[in-house]
Design an enzyme around this catalytic site. Structure first.
Site, PDB file in Angstrom:
ATOM      1  N   ASP A 135     -76.502  -9.692  58.970  1.00 15.22           N
ATOM      2  CA  ASP A 135     -77.223 -10.647  58.729  1.00 15.22           C
ATOM      3  C   ASP A 135     -78.341 -10.522  59.773  1.00 15.22           C
ATOM      4  O   ASP A 135     -78.017 -10.955  61.067  1.00 15.22           O
ATOM      5  CB  ASP A 135     -76.725 -12.160  58.673  1.00 15.22           C
ATOM      6  CG  ASP A 135     -77.592 -13.207  58.389  1.00 15.22           C
ATOM      7  OD1 ASP A 135     -78.790 -12.895  57.988  1.00 15.22           O
ATOM      8  OD2 ASP A 135     -77.250 -14.221  58.155  1.00 15.22           O
ATOM      9  N   HIS A 137     -77.100 -12.225  54.263  1.00 15.52           N
ATOM     10  CA  HIS A 137     -77.356 -13.631  54.728  1.00 15.52           C
ATOM     11  C   HIS A 137     -76.964 -14.517  53.529  1.00 15.52           C
ATOM     12  O   HIS A 137     -77.023 -15.618  53.827  1.00 15.52           O
ATOM     13  CB  HIS A 137     -78.827 -13.631  54.823  1.00 15.52           C
ATOM     14  CG  HIS A 137     -79.471 -15.055  55.388  1.00 15.52           C
ATOM     15  ND1 HIS A 137     -78.884 -15.608  56.577  1.00 15.52           N
ATOM     16  CD2 HIS A 137     -80.336 -16.034  54.727  1.00 15.52           C
ATOM     17  CE1 HIS A 137     -79.413 -16.718  56.645  1.00 15.52           C
ATOM     18  NE2 HIS A 137     -80.257 -17.044  55.551  1.00 15.52           N
ATOM     19  N   SER A 153     -78.229 -21.161  57.075  1.00 13.00           N
ATOM     20  CA  SER A 153     -79.767 -20.459  57.372  1.00 13.00           C
ATOM     21  C   SER A 153     -80.531 -21.613  57.878  1.00 13.00           C
ATOM     22  O   SER A 153     -79.896 -21.918  59.304  1.00 13.00           O
ATOM     23  CB  SER A 153     -80.554 -20.295  56.138  1.00 13.00           C
ATOM     24  OG  SER A 153     -81.545 -19.543  56.495  1.00 13.00           O
TER      25      SER A 153
END
Length: 648
Positions: A199, A314, A137
């Site tokens: 994602d 994610h 991330s």
């Protein structure tokens, strides 16, 4: 019929390498550890001579409109003095500014200026030969910036440290100029961005943040709490399905527009991919380094997802990494395909489409197939360009041979001028004109080669091939003295300044780096038994010219501090030249009776005899002058390198 594409494209090789070694699984394991460890943390782990630096995805992020969408110039945004000037644009007025996400840059600088980060990186560089930066991330963006920083500051040292960056679900980082700058530095192969098929985070910055600022805060809070501990996933019930759907629709619309418009749909302030992208699905993985193919797949694969999957993917990288590593080892056969392709190229495309999860009966199949075929065709073209450059290199060999013959003629001439001074003082003779034309034609060949490298028209490892490393270095040692002679012959030093700082062509600086980065054998450390065929410092004659110019100016210099500074420079060059001669690293033309170097020795000897007649107070201590020279600004993180190591 078009030639078949080699299946050994740079992105495919990178994917196979990552999946067949512990790198992918180990980097993800450390990302998970960093996520769960602490807020705004990073983890360091060593395995033999490889060091891993993993950044947590749990970082402070400001989701205001300015921060979520802000692109700032890399230098003016805080990167000045951190990243090398060549990467930041190098002052080229025609080049669009290199820009990165302002908020992510500030996050990186937070780590960069911390004492803990400084100490850990210094330990890593002193104990490891390879560094893998990784992050999930927002941590992925920090890993990318850290890798770029280390690549930019270690490119001028030898031996250089190997740097690799693997990110998971990382947001976009910079604009198209940022992506092009990485290509020009030949760093694209150092970055692999792993992206789950649905994602939304890697696609998020293609769309404007407004009017979803409040919802983006909630999304990032959910993701970061879930990274810290899976028990927090129950908070998903608090997320609005309608808001998620609106964000997904907006991102899809912007992605579709970008994938259709191509490069023209970007702009200075638009985000752009860089490096290789490994797209992971339940069926396997596909890796690409073609920018437009990446953008199209970012759209096509997200379009197959649901509102829930674009949020939850994610958090599913552990599952995807495990499946990718297992399926790469398993290696699918063409018998598993729904049809039997006509060529090996078709097999590769069909297997890639199968891994992408886009079925043959879906409307997007044709678009995806054309996208992959285009990317592979461009990859094939790079291999063909490699072959063409090999032919071109062979064709210019006679030009180089003629210059070698000219050097031998000059060095054996009765006037004892030597190679450099013969060319510098040449008249309008046929021999000199032909050598000058060969000099220009050779320069054009190498400039074309460098342009093809910087525009990604040659394979990623082209510049590491011994054939080109050796040929470029020989060209530099043979021809750069002629470039220097022409520069001073035409008086360019009076208009622009001395050659090394103001007149040296870009190609020679690039060839210096190629030569530094080569693998050095033990035989190169053996002392020489006779003088070199070519002076090993291709800028030696430029140093001679600058030293002679300093001698000329010192006689009329009234400022004692300036005079002492010039004397120090002349003394350093004199010592440097004598050491080179002792090591026999110069060619015989340096020692020719009437060469510019021997003229320098005579002028320097005469100047020193005159200086001895001056009263003691007329000179300033050279040692005192040396103490006034500052090598670094006080507020930078690094003060330089010592014996190939980073010194704080």
């Amino acid at each position: 019929m078009e030639p078949e594409t080699s299946e050994f494209e740079s992105s495919e090789m990178l994917a196979t390498y990552l999946a067949s070694t512990p790198l992918l699984e180990e980097s993800w394991r450390l990302c998970s550890h960093a996520n769960a460890e602490a807020h705004q943390s990073f983890a360091v782990h060593r395995a033999a001579e490889v060091a891993y630096v993993a950044f947590s995805g749990v970082q402070v992020v400001d989701c205001s409109e300015e921060s979520c969408r802000s692109l700032v110039e890399l230098e003016s945004g805080g990167g000045k003095g951190v990243f090398a000037g060549t990467f930041c644009g190098g002052g080229d007025q025609e080049q669009e500014p290199v820009m990165v996400h302002g908020g992510l840059l500030q996050l990186f600088l937070f780590f960069y200026h911390s004492q803990n980060f400084q100490n850990k990186i210094l330990e890593v560089l002193n104990s490891s030969k390879s560094v893998v930066f990784t992050g999930h991330s927002l941590g992925g963006a920090l890993a990318s910036l850290s890798a770029l920083w280390l690549l930019s500051i270690t490119q001028n040292i030898s031996p250089s440290i190997d740097v690799l960056c693997i990110t998971y679900g990382s947001p976009m980082l910079g604009n198209e100029s940022f992506s092009q700058a990485i290509l020009q530095e030949r760093w694209g192969g150092n970055f692999c961005h792993v992206v789950a098929q649905h994602d939304i985070v890697p696609r998020l910055l293609f769309a404007p943040a407004s009017p979803f600022v409040a919802h983006l805060r909630a999304l990032f809070a959910f993701w970061q709490l879930s990274m810290s501990s899976p028990v927090f996933e129950q908070l998903a019930s608090q997320l609005s399905y309608e808001n998620n759907a609106q964000v997904l629709d907006k991102v899809l619309a912007c992605l579709e527009e970008r994938s259709r418009s191509g490069c023209d749909g970007g702009g200075v302030r638009s985000f752009w991919p860089f490096g290789s992208y490994m797209f992971c699905t339940e069926n396997g993985a596909i890796c690409l380094d073609n920018i437009m193919a990446i953008v199209k797949l970012l759209y096509l694969m997200l379009a197959k997802g649901s509102v829930e999957s674009c949020v939850y993917d994610h958090l599913k990288y552990e599952d995807y990494v495990g499946k990718v590593c297992w399926q790469f080892l398993r290696r699918k056969s063409s018998a598993e395909l729904p049809y039997f392709p006509e060529s090996s190229n078709e097999v590769g495309i069909a297997l890639a489409l199968q891994s992408s999860g886009i079925a043959s009966q879906e409307p997007a199949y044709g678009t995806a197939r054309n996208c992959l075929a285009m990317a592979r065709k461009l990859g094939c073209k790079r291999n063909l360009n490699n072959a063409k450059m090999a032919v071109s290199l062979a064709k210019i060999s006679p030009l180089r041979a003629q210059i070698e013959w000219y050097k031998a003629f000059c060095d054996s001439s009765d006037d004892q001028l030597g190679y450099y001074d013969w060319f510098k003082r040449r008249t309008a003779s046929k021999r000199g004109s032909k050598v000058n034309m060969n000099r220009i034609r050779l320069g054009q060949f190498w400039d074309e080669l460098i342009n093809m490298l910087e525009t990604n028209q040659l394979t990623h490892d082209f510049h590491k091939q011994p054939k080109y490393v050796n040929a470029s270095n020989f060209y530099k040692l043979l021809v750069e003295p002629l470039e220097i002679a022409e520069y001073y012959r035409t008086g360019m030093h009076k208009q622009k300044g001395h050659y090394i700082e103001h007149g040296r062509e870009k190609r020679f600086k690039i060839f210096d780096k190629w030569w530094r980065d080569r693998k050095v054998g033990n035989e190169e450390s053996n002392p020489r038994s006779r003088f070199a065929s070519l002076t090993q410092d291709s800028c030696f004659w430029a140093r001679v010219e600058e030293a002679r110019d300093n001698i000329y100016h010192i006689t009329g210099e009234m400022d004692s501090g300036r005079r002492s500074f010039l004397l120090d420079k002349i003394e350093k060059f004199d010592r440097y030249a004598r050491e080179m001669i002792e090591r026999k690293e110069v060619s015989v033309d340096v020692l020719a009776k009437n060469s510019s170097y021997n003229l320098f020795k005579e002028e320097w000897k005469e100047l020193k005899s005159k200086l001895q007649l001056l009263p003691p107070h007329f000179l300033v201590s050279q040692e005192g002058r040396k103490q006034d020279i500052v090598m670094e600004a006080e507020n930078t993180f690094l003060s330089g390198f010592h014996d190939g190591k980073l010194v704080s």
